[in-house]
Design an enzyme around this catalytic site. Structure first.
Site, short mmCIF file in Angstrom:
data_model
loop_
_atom_site.label_atom_id
_atom_site.label_comp_id
_atom_site.label_asym_id
_atom_site.label_seq_id
_atom_site.Cartn_x
_atom_site.Cartn_y
_atom_site.Cartn_z
CB ALA A 128 -24.93 22.43 -77.59
CD GLU A 149 -27.25 32.98 -86.74
OE1 GLU A 149 -28.40 32.74 -86.55
OE2 GLU A 149 -26.41 32.78 -86.17
CE LYS A 201 -23.42 34.57 -78.19
NZ LYS A 201 -24.58 33.62 -78.72
N GLY A 260 -32.21 22.12 -83.32
CA GLY A 260 -30.93 22.31 -83.74
C GLY A 260 -30.23 22.08 -82.15
CG ASN A 304 -19.20 33.93 -85.94
OD1 ASN A 304 -18.36 33.89 -85.20
ND2 ASN A 304 -20.54 33.83 -85.65
O1 KPL Z 1 -20.11 32.68 -80.71
C1 KPL Z 1 -19.38 32.30 -81.47
C2 KPL Z 1 -19.99 31.62 -82.77
O2 KPL Z 1 -19.34 30.88 -83.04
O3 KPL Z 1 -21.14 31.87 -83.27
C3 KPL Z 1 -17.96 32.65 -81.19
C4 KPL Z 1 -18.10 33.51 -79.97
C5 KPL Z 1 -17.32 33.09 -82.30
C6 KPL Z 1 -17.45 31.49 -80.51
O4 KPL Z 1 -17.19 30.45 -81.81
#
Ligand code: KPL
Length: 307
Positions: free
Chosen positions: A128, A271, A184, A10, A192
């Site tokens: 990325a 996820e 995180k 990926g 999300n």
């Molecule tokens: O980590 C992210 C994701 O898209 O999974 C955030 C912090 C929400 C940034 O887009």
């Protein structure tokens, strides 16, 4: 020459492969064949082409006795990490160090419990995205933190950190990777699901229409993380500190399409199990309410069922 295997071609897997390939031998392993000529576009817009070794697990199995790797990076989505490891495990000495690059807190404790060798976890804000079978764009640089959940492999984390820094990552070995993974996860849980369900970019969550919803999610997440003993990275305590962090990330990534929205648009499983799952399980364990999180999880499950 040291060999690194990368399981999962990926965006992060290919960025890692492009970055490490000039320094170590890299083998990228995926579920389907990909061209060996791969292009990386740097954050400055420069296009670089490299020939990488990309194999399927079946091709790797057919190759005679491959050199045992110094590290196996697992860069799949969270819910696919265990299956990816299982697809190559018979070819690995059980002492091989793994590096888990997943979001959330699902794959990490499970693999850490079952893999006999060292298991490092990485959390990164490198940005990325893929542009097809032969291209990856490195959209933005961000720090990477590495460590293991039981704090028993500090020297190994330092060794890998040095290699990643040489490869152009900005990596740091840390002794609090569990905290960082949950921090995180907290931000991901607040952003999300909402953007994925509403089909909007992150910045839309700054609008009044979403403010109440963001706050209810953050209130639940803050209580769960307090019960887990996880403080916000600012060092301050309480809902307001988590809300400030979430608002900051929303502002910094306002133009981003969050990874979960990208999954929904591509009709891939999200996820949610790795991001909402551990929070809901923890809330149940600690006897806390998590109606907003459960509602988001159910809505995502219903959406995925239609794919
Ligand atoms: O980590 C992210 C994701 O898209 O999974 C955030 C912090 C929400 C940034 O887009």
């Amino acid at each position: 020459m040291t060999t690194h295997w990368i399981l999962g071609p990926g965006a992060i897997g290919r960025l890692l492969a492009h970055s490490l390939a000039p320094l170590v031998e890299v083998v990228v392993i995926g579920r389907r064949e990909l061209p060996s000529r791969q292009m990386l576009t740097t954050p400055e817009g420069e296009a670089r082409t490299q020939h990488l070794t990309l194999l399927t697990a079946a091709q790797l199995a057919a190759a005679d006795a491959p050199e045992p790797p110094a590290f196996v990076h697992i860069t799949t989505k969270a819910m696919a990490a265990e299956a990816a490891l299982a697809s190559v495990a018979s070819q690995l000495p059980s002492s091989t160090p793994l590096v888990l690059w997943q979001n959330g807190f699902y794959a990490q404790p499970r693999i850490n419990q079952t893999w006999p060798g060292p298991v490092l976890c990485a959390t990164t804000t490198q940005g990325a995205y893929l542009t097809g079978d032969d291209g990856v764009v490195h959209a933005g640089r961000g720090p990477t933190f590495l460590g293991d959940l039981d704090n028993q492999h500090a020297a190994l984390a330092e060794t890998l950190t040095a290699q990643l820094n040489e490869a152009g990552f900005s990596a740091t070995a840390v002794s609090d990777i569990r905290q960082r993974l949950w921090q995180k996860l907290a931000v991901n849980a607040a952003i999300n699901p909402l953007v994925a369900l509403n089909g909007v970019r992150n910045g839309a969550l700054q609008e009044a229409a979403y403010a109440g919803h963001v706050e209810s999610v953050v209130t639940e997440v803050a209580a769960i993380l307090q019960a887990e003993g996880i403080a916000p990275p600012s060092g301050e305590q309480g809902d307001d500190a988590w809300l400030a962090l979430v608002r900051q990330v929303i502002a910094n990534t306002a133009h981003n399409k969050a990874s979960m929205l990208q999954d929904v648009e591509a009709k891939r499983p999200t996820e949610r199990g790795a991001i909402l799952g551990p929070l809901i399980a923890s809330a149940e364990w600690h006897g806390l309410t998590c109606e907003a999180l459960t509602a988001l999880d159910s809505a995502l499950a219903a959406l995925e069922a239609r794919f």
